[in-house]
Design an enzyme around this catalytic site. Structure first.
Site, mmCIF file in Angstrom:
data_model
loop_
_atom_site.group_PDB
_atom_site.id
_atom_site.type_symbol
_atom_site.label_atom_id
_atom_site.label_comp_id
_atom_site.label_asym_id
_atom_site.label_seq_id
_atom_site.Cartn_x
_atom_site.Cartn_y
_atom_site.Cartn_z
ATOM 1 N N CYS A 6 -36.488 10.203 -19.044
ATOM 2 C CA CYS A 6 -35.389 10.717 -18.087
ATOM 3 C C CYS A 6 -34.147 9.943 -18.278
ATOM 4 C CB CYS A 6 -35.895 10.809 -16.812
ATOM 5 S SG CYS A 6 -34.210 10.998 -15.552
ATOM 6 N N ASP A 32 -19.358 8.928 -14.481
ATOM 7 C CA ASP A 32 -19.784 10.112 -15.272
ATOM 8 C C ASP A 32 -19.244 9.772 -16.734
ATOM 9 O OD1 ASP A 32 -20.949 13.031 -14.605
ATOM 10 O OD2 ASP A 32 -19.807 12.834 -16.836
ATOM 11 N N HIS A 48 -37.398 8.578 -9.309
ATOM 12 C CA HIS A 48 -37.231 9.829 -10.121
ATOM 13 C C HIS A 48 -37.403 11.012 -8.971
ATOM 14 C CE1 HIS A 48 -36.823 12.869 -13.299
ATOM 15 N NE2 HIS A 48 -38.005 13.424 -12.890
ATOM 16 N N HIS A 100 -32.844 14.888 -12.660
ATOM 17 C CA HIS A 100 -32.955 13.633 -11.903
ATOM 18 C C HIS A 100 -31.809 13.782 -10.896
ATOM 19 C CE1 HIS A 100 -33.784 9.099 -11.585
ATOM 20 N NE2 HIS A 100 -32.810 9.405 -10.548
ATOM 21 N N HIS A 102 -28.906 13.732 -8.769
ATOM 22 C CA HIS A 102 -27.569 13.057 -8.603
ATOM 23 C C HIS A 102 -26.414 13.683 -7.873
ATOM 24 C CE1 HIS A 102 -27.714 15.788 -12.118
ATOM 25 N NE2 HIS A 102 -26.468 15.796 -12.129
ATOM 26 N N HIS A 104 -22.419 13.997 -7.430
ATOM 27 C CA HIS A 104 -21.260 14.069 -7.964
ATOM 28 C C HIS A 104 -20.324 13.668 -6.932
ATOM 29 C CE1 HIS A 104 -22.092 16.051 -12.058
ATOM 30 N NE2 HIS A 104 -23.203 16.471 -11.254
HETATM 31 P P1 5GP Z 1 -25.204 18.187 -13.608
HETATM 32 O O1 5GP Z 1 -26.854 18.108 -14.115
HETATM 33 O O2 5GP Z 1 -24.984 18.024 -12.341
HETATM 34 O O3 5GP Z 1 -24.765 19.224 -14.217
HETATM 35 O O4 5GP Z 1 -24.457 16.951 -14.409
HETATM 36 C C1 5GP Z 1 -25.158 16.107 -15.083
HETATM 37 C C2 5GP Z 1 -23.775 15.136 -15.507
HETATM 38 O O5 5GP Z 1 -24.304 13.726 -15.895
HETATM 39 C C3 5GP Z 1 -22.574 15.548 -16.176
HETATM 40 O O6 5GP Z 1 -21.470 15.321 -15.618
HETATM 41 C C4 5GP Z 1 -22.596 14.704 -17.675
HETATM 42 O O7 5GP Z 1 -21.317 14.408 -17.946
HETATM 43 C C5 5GP Z 1 -23.418 13.442 -16.922
HETATM 44 N N1 5GP Z 1 -24.056 12.678 -17.696
HETATM 45 C C6 5GP Z 1 -25.011 13.071 -18.651
HETATM 46 N N2 5GP Z 1 -25.478 11.991 -19.546
HETATM 47 C C7 5GP Z 1 -24.891 10.916 -19.231
HETATM 48 C C8 5GP Z 1 -25.225 9.698 -19.647
HETATM 49 O O8 5GP Z 1 -25.546 9.202 -20.445
HETATM 50 N N3 5GP Z 1 -24.266 8.775 -18.860
HETATM 51 C C9 5GP Z 1 -23.477 9.125 -18.003
HETATM 52 N N4 5GP Z 1 -22.514 8.111 -17.440
HETATM 53 N N5 5GP Z 1 -23.315 10.422 -17.532
HETATM 54 C C10 5GP Z 1 -23.969 11.279 -18.184
HETATM 55 ZN ZN ZN Z 2 -35.442 10.107 -13.640
#
Ligand code: 5GP
Ligand code: ZN
Length: 116
Positions: A6, A32, A48, A100, A102, A104
């Site tokens: 993850c 992000d 997790h 996982h 999160h 925003h």
């Molecule tokens: P969701 O799963 O809610 O659609 O969004 C996942 C978010 O994680 C996205 O906005 C994406 O840009 C961000 N993201 C994905 N991988 C990484 C990473 O390795 N580092 C960071 N800082 N953000 C990430």
């Molecule tokens: Zn995780």
């Protein structure tokens, strides 16, 4: 408690770098990688949990804590007065891409009256 495959577990464990803005015993918060507004921060529990649908009674305090970390970050980052959103995507229709949990934190620009 953590999943070796993850990406957010790896970020929380500092195995992958991030622009870290906050850390405590329960969560990390980092910028992000692909910000959609000037302030785009992810608040991520260290444990997790796959997403909102993976939450149980034992996570009630954690979710309240995340809301208060979001409030503090919004104040620290100067968007508390202009306004902000905290958004969680859960599942494919919502566009969840990282499984996982999160939250925003979004702010720094008008986001309009529509939610989607
Ligand atoms: P969701 O799963 O809610 O659609 O969004 C996942 C978010 O994680 C996205 O906005 C994406 O840009 C961000 N993201 C994905 N991988 C990484 C990473 O390795 N580092 C960071 N800082 N953000 C990430
Ligand atoms: Zn995780």
């Amino acid at each position: 408690m953590s999943d070796p495959n993850c990406i957010f577990c790896k970020i929380a464990a500092k195995q992958i770098p991030s622009a870290l803005l906050h850390e405590d015993n329960l969560v990390v918060a980092f910028k992000d990688i692909a910000p959609q507004v000037p302030v785009h921060v992810l608040i991520v529990p260290k444990v997790h949990v796959s997403g909102l649908d993976g939450l149980g009674e034992e996570h009630k305090d954690l979710v309240g804590h995340i809301a208060l970390v979001g409030q503090k970050l919004a104040r620290d980052l100067g968007v508390a007065e202009s306004g902000y959103r905290m958004v969680v995507h859960c599942g494919p229709d919502a566009g969840q891409t990282v499984f996982h949990l999160h939250f925003h934190l979004l702010g720094g620009a008008p986001m309009g009256g529509k939610m989607v």
